[in-house]
Structures are given as structure tokens and as C-alpha cells.
Write an enzyme that holds these catalytic residues in place. Structure first.
Site, PDB file in Angstrom:
ATOM      1  N   SER A  78      -3.215  54.472  -3.029  1.00 49.10           N
ATOM      2  CA  SER A  78      -4.923  54.230  -3.632  1.00 49.10           C
ATOM      3  C   SER A  78      -5.570  55.732  -3.625  1.00 49.10           C
ATOM      4  O   SER A  78      -6.554  55.611  -4.329  1.00 49.10           O
ATOM      5  CB  SER A  78      -5.486  53.373  -2.648  1.00 49.10           C
ATOM      6  N   LYS A  81      -6.793  56.855  -7.026  1.00 53.71           N
ATOM      7  CA  LYS A  81      -7.964  56.409  -7.349  1.00 53.71           C
ATOM      8  C   LYS A  81      -8.974  57.404  -7.489  1.00 53.71           C
ATOM      9  O   LYS A  81      -9.826  57.420  -8.279  1.00 53.71           O
ATOM     10  CB  LYS A  81      -8.496  55.206  -6.649  1.00 53.71           C
ATOM     11  N   TYR A 202      -1.147  53.305 -13.992  1.00 52.21           N
ATOM     12  CA  TYR A 202      -1.916  53.212 -12.736  1.00 52.21           C
ATOM     13  C   TYR A 202      -0.691  52.882 -11.537  1.00 52.21           C
ATOM     14  O   TYR A 202      -0.765  53.638 -10.778  1.00 52.21           O
ATOM     15  CB  TYR A 202      -2.458  51.735 -12.857  1.00 52.21           C
ATOM     16  N   TYR A 254     -11.411  50.538   1.856  1.00 53.48           N
ATOM     17  CA  TYR A 254     -11.435  48.999   1.533  1.00 53.48           C
ATOM     18  C   TYR A 254     -12.566  48.471   2.445  1.00 53.48           C
ATOM     19  O   TYR A 254     -13.608  49.054   2.387  1.00 53.48           O
ATOM     20  CB  TYR A 254     -10.075  48.594   2.082  1.00 53.48           C
ATOM     21  N   VAL A 272      -2.148  52.670   0.867  1.00 53.37           N
ATOM     22  CA  VAL A 272      -1.319  51.894   1.644  1.00 53.37           C
ATOM     23  C   VAL A 272       0.084  52.739   1.847  1.00 53.37           C
ATOM     24  O   VAL A 272       1.244  52.261   2.669  1.00 53.37           O
ATOM     25  CB  VAL A 272      -1.122  50.519   1.028  1.00 53.37           C
TER      26      VAL A 272
END
Ligand code: GLU
Length: 319
Positions: A78, A81, A202, A254, A272
Site C-alpha cells: 500500500s 499508493k 495497481y 488504514y 501489508v
């Protein structure tokens, strides 16, 4: 659990003291890692060693202190991102980017679909899966993987970043929840690109192999307003860096972002794969690696280490 640290008095400018505190943070991280477990919903991630832990701190002069497994490569997950958002801001601009994704903390797990159906068809923010997939759908019309990889290397000041093929395949084979998200966005008429191409990019960006050093570099570039402090190259405009810091702070961990914001207080982003990048404006970048995750999907060791560093070295941005 909220607590305040005793803050023993010591010289926070003394390199030996700083080194000692970073060593303690690494030790705390290694101990906290025993409480976590590796992600296994992407089968390849379950192969990581849950006992691994490393922390790397690099300041604007390039001074680096590293303890533990800081050279070992792992997938960025992540944390990509942040790179995707940076690319969207740089190449498409603020207005265009945020006319397709919102900037609200979701309070939901990273892979949640819920609010897309109940609150708004536009994803809450670019730091959760739905938002990052939406940002990628935008980018997919303008950039291919090689261009994104080049940008990622510049953003992490690390030309050694490559695609981890095994993680990429593992994720592409099992990523049905992300597939559900992309098709839900398409069904709502908000997706900006072709779904399979979007997902492929992605997944590839989530599978980039970084180490704690590359994450410290990313944090450092963000700490330095988007400029590479070693070459002087401007990778991202400072105004966009401010946006990125804000979203890292409010949405980067998160549905643990609020507690992390209070107890650590540093713009950060987790993945993760076990990484956390933290960026202390005008001071330093920090990268941690500990693949044993807590119940929210954040590195258990990374959080413990960052708490220690923030309190002892006074890195909370609100101090
Ligand atoms: N590739 C992961 C996924 O899409 C990223 C999740 C994460 O690191 O939070 O599920």
C-alpha cells in the site's frame, strides 16, 4: 492503549544519543513483532519471516542510522499508493485528481467496499484500495508501468527498485476483492480507465521491491518538500507534497490512522508487506520493515518503533 512516555533528559542533538534511541526503537520493534503475524491473503506474503525487523533513519544531510533488516527487499504494497498519488498530482494536477477521488478518512478497513455503495460512488481517499485503484484508473490513460517505475525510483531515490514477479503473480491470481472494487467503480460510471489494465498496474505497483532504506528515502524526499536533497532535483512540487503529507497523516494507517496520529504524530503510510514510511517535515525520513502485522494490517513492530522514536526524539509534528 494510550500512555505517555517518560521523557528522560538527554541531548537530542548528540549523534551518539540519537543512535542509542534508534537502537532502542529497533529493539522495541523486534519485541512487538512477536505479537503480530504476516499477511496471508496474498499467499506470497505469508513466506516472509515474522521475526524480521529493521529501522532506518536518514536526515537531510544524508546521515543514516540503521538497525536490523534494513537491506532486505520486500513488496511495497500500500505504500505505493503514495507514489501513485504523487504521480497523479504531478502529471494531472490537483483539480483533476480530486474530481475523481475524495480526501476523507474512511474509518474502514483498507479493502472495504462498503462506502462505495452507501456514502458516495467516489472512493473516500487515495490511501485505501478503492481510492488507489481509482487514481490508477486515471493514470492508466497517461502512463505505462515503465514510466511509473521510473517515477517510483526517483521518488524513493532508489534505482534498485524492481518488480517482484512472484508477489505480482500471487496478487493478480488472488486479488478478487480488488477486482470487485474496480468493477463496482465501473458499474457506477466513475472509473476513468479500462478495468483490467487499471488492476494490472495497481498490482504491479504494489509488488515493487523496496527496503527500509528506500522507504527512509521516500520519507526524506517528502520531508524535503519534494526535492532530492542529494542531487537538488525537484521530483514533486512542494504544494503537492503538502497534500500528500496531509493524506498520509489522516489516512495512512488504514482504520488505525487516528490512534497512530495521536500517539506518533508523523505523516506515515503502511503496507501489508510490512513496511512503514514516515516523514518528519524538514528533518528526516524513516523506513521500518516488520512483516508481522497487527489486527488492523499495520506492522506491529513498525508502530512500536515509531512510537519510541517520536516520543524520545520529539518528532511529533504537533510538538
Ligand atoms: N496489494 C494490497 C491489496 O490490494 C495492498 C494492501 C495494503 O498494503 O494495504 O490488497
Amino acid at each position: 492503549m494510550f500512555f505517555t512516555y517518560e521523557q528522560p533528559e538527554f541531548d537530542r542533538k548528540d549523534p551518539a544519543e540519537i543512535r542509542r534511541v534508534i537502537g532502542e526503537a529497533a529493539q522495541n520493534g523486534r519485541e512487538a513483532a512477536r505479537e503480530g503475524r504476516c499477511a496471508d491473503y496474498i499467499p506470497e506474503l505469508a513466506k516472509a519471516n515474522p521475526e524480521d525487523f529493521g529501522v532506518c533513519v536518514r536526515d537531510l544531510s544524508g546521515e543514516t542510522v540503521a538497525f536490523g533488516e534494513t537491506e532486505k527487499r520486500f513488496s511495497i504494497q500500500s505504500i505505493s499508493k503514495v507514489i501513485n498519488l504523487a504521480a497523479a498530482l504531478k502529471f494531472l494536477g490537483f483539480q483533476e485528481t480530486f474530481s475523481h477521488v475524495r480526501m476523507e478518512p474512511s474509518g474502514d478497513p483498507f479493502n472495504s467496499i462498503l462506502k462505495l455503495d452507501t456514502v458516495s460512488e467516489y472512493p473516500s481517499n487515495p490511501m485505501i484500495n478503492a481510492g488507489a485503484i481509482q487514481v490508477m484508473s486515471l493514470l492508466s490513460n497517461f502512463m505505462d508501468f515503465d514510466e511509473l517505475l521510473t517515477f517510483a525510483r526517483a521518488f524513493c531515490m532508489d534505482d534498485g527498485i524492481e518488480l517482484n514477479e512472484a508477489v505480482y503473480r500471487s496478487e493478480a491470481e488472488t486479488g478478487d476483492r480488488n477486482r470487485a472494487i474496480v468493477y463496482l467503480l465501473k458499474s457506477k460510471g466513475v472509473l476513468c480507465g479500462e478495468p483490467e489494465k487499471t488492476l494490472d498496474l495497481y498490482f504491479r505497483m504494489c509488488s515493487l521491491n523496496v527496503n527500509a532504506g528506500s522507504l527512509a528515502n521516500m520519507g526524506l524526499l517528502i520531508a524535503n518538500g519534494g526535492q532530492n536533497p542529494f542531487t537538488g532535483k525537484h521530483v514533486l512540487h512542494p504544494g503537492y507534497v503538502r497534500t500528500i503529507r496531509s493524506l498520509m497523516y489522516t489516512c495512512g494507517l488504514y482504520d488505525e490512522s487516528g490512534e497512530f496520529g495521536v500517539t506518533v504524530g508523523i505523516p506515515s503510510k503502511s503496507g501489508v508487506g510490512g513496511g512503514i514510511v514516515a516523514s518528519v517535515p524538514a528533518r528526516c525520513g524513516i523506513g521500518t520493515y516488520g512483516p508481522a502485522l497487527n489486527a488492523k494490517g499495520n506492522s506491529a513492530g513498525g508502530i512500536a518503533a515509531l512510537r519510541h522514536l517520536s516520543h524520545l526524539l520529539k518528532l511529533n509534528i504537533f510538538d
